[in-house]
Design a protein around this motif. Structure first.
Motif, PDB file in Angstrom:
ATOM      1  N   CYS A   3      16.583  12.810   8.876  1.00 51.63           N
ATOM      2  CA  CYS A   3      16.070  13.733   7.339  1.00 51.63           C
ATOM      3  C   CYS A   3      16.551  13.715   6.710  1.00 51.63           C
ATOM      4  N   THR A   4      17.233  14.989   6.604  1.00 49.41           N
ATOM      5  CA  THR A   4      18.389  15.491   5.753  1.00 49.41           C
ATOM      6  C   THR A   4      18.557  14.482   4.581  1.00 49.41           C
ATOM      7  N   GLY A  27      14.389  13.408  -3.817  1.00 45.93           N
ATOM      8  CA  GLY A  27      14.970  14.811  -4.726  1.00 45.93           C
ATOM      9  C   GLY A  27      15.985  15.273  -4.275  1.00 45.93           C
ATOM     10  N   GLY A  28      16.688  15.290  -3.467  1.00 44.16           N
ATOM     11  CA  GLY A  28      18.061  15.936  -3.581  1.00 44.16           C
ATOM     12  C   GLY A  28      17.497  17.380  -2.609  1.00 44.16           C
ATOM     13  N   PRO A  29      19.023  17.986  -2.448  1.00 43.48           N
ATOM     14  CA  PRO A  29      18.822  19.049  -1.803  1.00 43.48           C
ATOM     15  C   PRO A  29      18.779  20.002  -2.564  1.00 43.48           C
ATOM     16  N   GLU A  67       0.844  -0.917   0.034  1.00 43.59           N
ATOM     17  CA  GLU A  67      -0.051  -0.226  -0.332  1.00 43.59           C
ATOM     18  C   GLU A  67       0.816   1.447   0.007  1.00 43.59           C
ATOM     19  N   LEU A  68       2.035   1.063  -0.556  1.00 46.03           N
ATOM     20  CA  LEU A  68       2.795   2.001  -0.418  1.00 46.03           C
ATOM     21  C   LEU A  68       3.004   3.272  -1.243  1.00 46.03           C
ATOM     22  N   ALA A  69       3.014   4.690  -1.589  1.00 42.30           N
ATOM     23  CA  ALA A  69       3.290   5.006  -2.198  1.00 42.30           C
ATOM     24  C   ALA A  69       4.399   4.918  -2.967  1.00 42.30           C
ATOM     25  N   PRO A  70       4.778   5.237  -3.872  1.00 46.31           N
ATOM     26  CA  PRO A  70       6.320   5.234  -4.706  1.00 46.31           C
ATOM     27  C   PRO A  70       7.036   6.182  -3.519  1.00 46.31           C
ATOM     28  N   GLN A  71       7.153   7.109  -3.474  1.00 46.00           N
ATOM     29  CA  GLN A  71       8.224   7.751  -3.041  1.00 46.00           C
ATOM     30  C   GLN A  71       8.532   7.250  -0.894  1.00 46.00           C
ATOM     31  N   ARG A 127       9.545  18.609   7.101  1.00 50.56           N
ATOM     32  CA  ARG A 127       9.000  19.253   5.946  1.00 50.56           C
ATOM     33  C   ARG A 127       8.313  17.663   4.998  1.00 50.56           C
ATOM     34  N   ARG A 128       9.421  17.487   4.492  1.00 46.24           N
ATOM     35  CA  ARG A 128       9.619  16.975   3.506  1.00 46.24           C
ATOM     36  C   ARG A 128       9.561  15.303   3.518  1.00 46.24           C
ATOM     37  N   VAL A 129      10.124  15.402   4.433  1.00 51.97           N
ATOM     38  CA  VAL A 129      10.237  13.385   5.113  1.00 51.97           C
ATOM     39  C   VAL A 129       8.964  13.105   5.695  1.00 51.97           C
TER      40      VAL A 129
END
Length: 104
Positions: A27-28, A36-38, A5-9, A45-47
């Motif tokens: 998380c960095t 997607g990189g720095p 059930e996980l999305a690709p990311q 927030r992305r993680v």
């Protein structure tokens, strides 16, 4: 069930953690290596957004998340994540064993 059930990311992030069992990963690093990189926005927030997106898979599995996370110490930004070696072994066996055949 969780993997299916996980999305690709989310799957990519979990797989990154699984390849480093027992190691704490900030998380960095996850944002830089998996999301997607720095320079792509706030790493914390992305993680956190990816982890939040795992909620349905987590709820449907009836189990706890397969990783731990710790909030940043006061004055710092972003959480740290890790997977126990024993949990990594179970997930890696599922990926290499029955899971692709049953859902493939």
């Amino acid at each position: 069930m969780f993997l299916a059930e996980l999305a690709p990311q989310a799957r990519q992030m979990l797989e990154y953690l699984l390849r480093a069992p027992g190691r704490t990963i900030h998380c960095t690093e996850l944002a830089d290596k998996v999301l997607g990189g720095p320079g792509q926005g706030d790493a914390a927030r992305r993680v956190a957004g990816v982890v939040s997106g795992m909620g349905k898979a987590h709820g449907n599995s009836g189990r706890r998340y397969p990783f731990y996370w710790w909030a940043a110490p006061g004055g710092s930004a972003g959480a740290t994540y890790a997977v126990r070696p024993s949990v990594a072994a179970v997930f890696l066996a599922a990926q290499l064993g029955e899971w692709p055949i049953a859902h493939g």
